[in-house]
Design a protein around this motif. Sequence first.
Motif, mmCIF file in Angstrom:
data_model
loop_
_atom_site.group_PDB
_atom_site.id
_atom_site.type_symbol
_atom_site.label_atom_id
_atom_site.label_comp_id
_atom_site.label_asym_id
_atom_site.label_seq_id
_atom_site.Cartn_x
_atom_site.Cartn_y
_atom_site.Cartn_z
ATOM 1 N N PHE A 72 12.073 8.991 21.316
ATOM 2 C CA PHE A 72 12.848 9.885 22.180
ATOM 3 C C PHE A 72 13.943 10.600 21.389
ATOM 4 C CE2 PHE A 72 16.327 10.928 25.040
ATOM 5 C CZ PHE A 72 15.666 11.607 26.050
ATOM 6 N N PHE A 73 14.741 9.853 20.631
ATOM 7 C CA PHE A 73 15.900 10.445 19.966
ATOM 8 C C PHE A 73 15.561 11.209 18.706
ATOM 9 C CE2 PHE A 73 17.825 7.338 22.736
ATOM 10 C CZ PHE A 73 18.811 8.118 23.325
ATOM 11 N N SER A 74 14.415 10.986 18.127
ATOM 12 C CA SER A 74 14.042 11.734 16.923
ATOM 13 C C SER A 74 13.296 13.022 17.260
ATOM 14 C CB SER A 74 13.212 10.862 15.976
ATOM 15 O OG SER A 74 11.979 10.522 16.553
ATOM 16 N N GLN A 94 15.807 7.419 8.182
ATOM 17 C CA GLN A 94 15.110 6.173 7.880
ATOM 18 C C GLN A 94 14.449 5.754 9.186
ATOM 19 O OE1 GLN A 94 17.248 3.139 5.733
ATOM 20 N NE2 GLN A 94 15.787 1.567 6.335
ATOM 21 N N GLU A 95 13.132 5.920 9.232
ATOM 22 C CA GLU A 95 12.342 5.698 10.451
ATOM 23 C C GLU A 95 12.729 4.401 11.166
ATOM 24 O OE1 GLU A 95 8.704 6.806 12.768
ATOM 25 O OE2 GLU A 95 9.491 7.830 11.016
ATOM 26 N N ASN A 96 12.931 4.520 12.466
ATOM 27 C CA ASN A 96 13.272 3.398 13.344
ATOM 28 C C ASN A 96 14.591 2.713 12.992
ATOM 29 O OD1 ASN A 96 11.003 3.613 15.050
ATOM 30 N ND2 ASN A 96 9.760 2.490 13.591
ATOM 31 N N SER A 97 15.428 3.382 12.203
ATOM 32 C CA SER A 97 16.701 2.775 11.813
ATOM 33 C C SER A 97 17.893 3.723 12.009
ATOM 34 C CB SER A 97 16.630 2.319 10.357
ATOM 35 O OG SER A 97 17.813 1.676 9.981
ATOM 36 N N PHE A 98 17.850 4.906 11.379
ATOM 37 C CA PHE A 98 18.967 5.843 11.538
ATOM 38 C C PHE A 98 18.562 7.241 11.102
ATOM 39 C CE2 PHE A 98 19.390 4.781 7.090
ATOM 40 C CZ PHE A 98 19.834 5.954 6.504
ATOM 41 N N PHE A 99 19.343 8.209 11.574
ATOM 42 C CA PHE A 99 19.282 9.559 11.031
ATOM 43 C C PHE A 99 20.666 10.171 11.127
ATOM 44 C CE2 PHE A 99 18.069 10.225 15.476
ATOM 45 C CZ PHE A 99 18.721 11.387 15.856
ATOM 46 N N VAL A 100 20.886 11.207 10.313
ATOM 47 C CA VAL A 100 22.188 11.867 10.241
ATOM 48 C C VAL A 100 21.983 13.358 10.414
ATOM 49 C CG1 VAL A 100 24.201 12.359 8.779
ATOM 50 C CG2 VAL A 100 23.080 10.111 8.661
ATOM 51 N N ASP A 101 22.825 13.960 11.266
ATOM 52 C CA ASP A 101 22.850 15.423 11.330
ATOM 53 C C ASP A 101 24.240 15.896 10.932
ATOM 54 O OD1 ASP A 101 24.373 16.379 14.002
ATOM 55 O OD2 ASP A 101 23.156 14.643 14.547
ATOM 56 N N GLN A 161 26.107 10.296 12.748
ATOM 57 C CA GLN A 161 25.151 9.242 12.430
ATOM 58 C C GLN A 161 24.589 8.673 13.734
ATOM 59 O OE1 GLN A 161 26.851 6.297 9.658
ATOM 60 N NE2 GLN A 161 28.614 7.672 9.556
ATOM 61 N N HIS A 162 23.273 8.449 13.753
ATOM 62 C CA HIS A 162 22.586 7.847 14.896
ATOM 63 C C HIS A 162 21.906 6.579 14.375
ATOM 64 C CE1 HIS A 162 22.551 11.929 16.890
ATOM 65 N NE2 HIS A 162 22.580 12.278 15.613
#
Length: 154
Positions: free
Chosen positions: A23-25, A79-86, A99-100
């Motif tokens: 959902f969030f990605s 990083q799949e299923n861990s975090f992402f940054v915009d 950071q998410h």
Amino acid sequence: MSRTYRIKSVQILPVPLEQAWKFFSDPNNLQHITPKNMGFTVKSEAHGDRIYPGQIIEYSLKPMLGIKVYWMTEITHVQENSFFVDEQRYGPYSLWHHQHHFKPVPGGVEMTDIIHYRIPLGWLGDLANALFVRRKLDALFAYRTDIIPRKLYP
């Protein structure tokens, strides 16, 4: 120079990690968790249904007084299923780093948002933050705390 501000929001979602990540990605879901009165619209063409490092996402929104603002962010880390940054590349802030994070916990997923932001215009930006920007961001995350469960598990 204006100050750098920090917001941290933590929410437990009673869904599997993969469901939360999916959902969030997906950048198109951002408009579904933003208050309608902000007029948030994804403007850029999607290149797939998942974020990736280097992806540029363009939006328009009306954060205050119905004035339309253009905003461009770049997904800098994933990083799949861990975090992402915009990170903002163009828009209303002089700094926007979001950071998410997603972490499996008993009964679901702990989702943590950490935002560092700075407002332009020195002391005037600091005053704007104290008077309305921080309140608007806090209200946005309160809205998301309420709406996200309804979007993930209706």
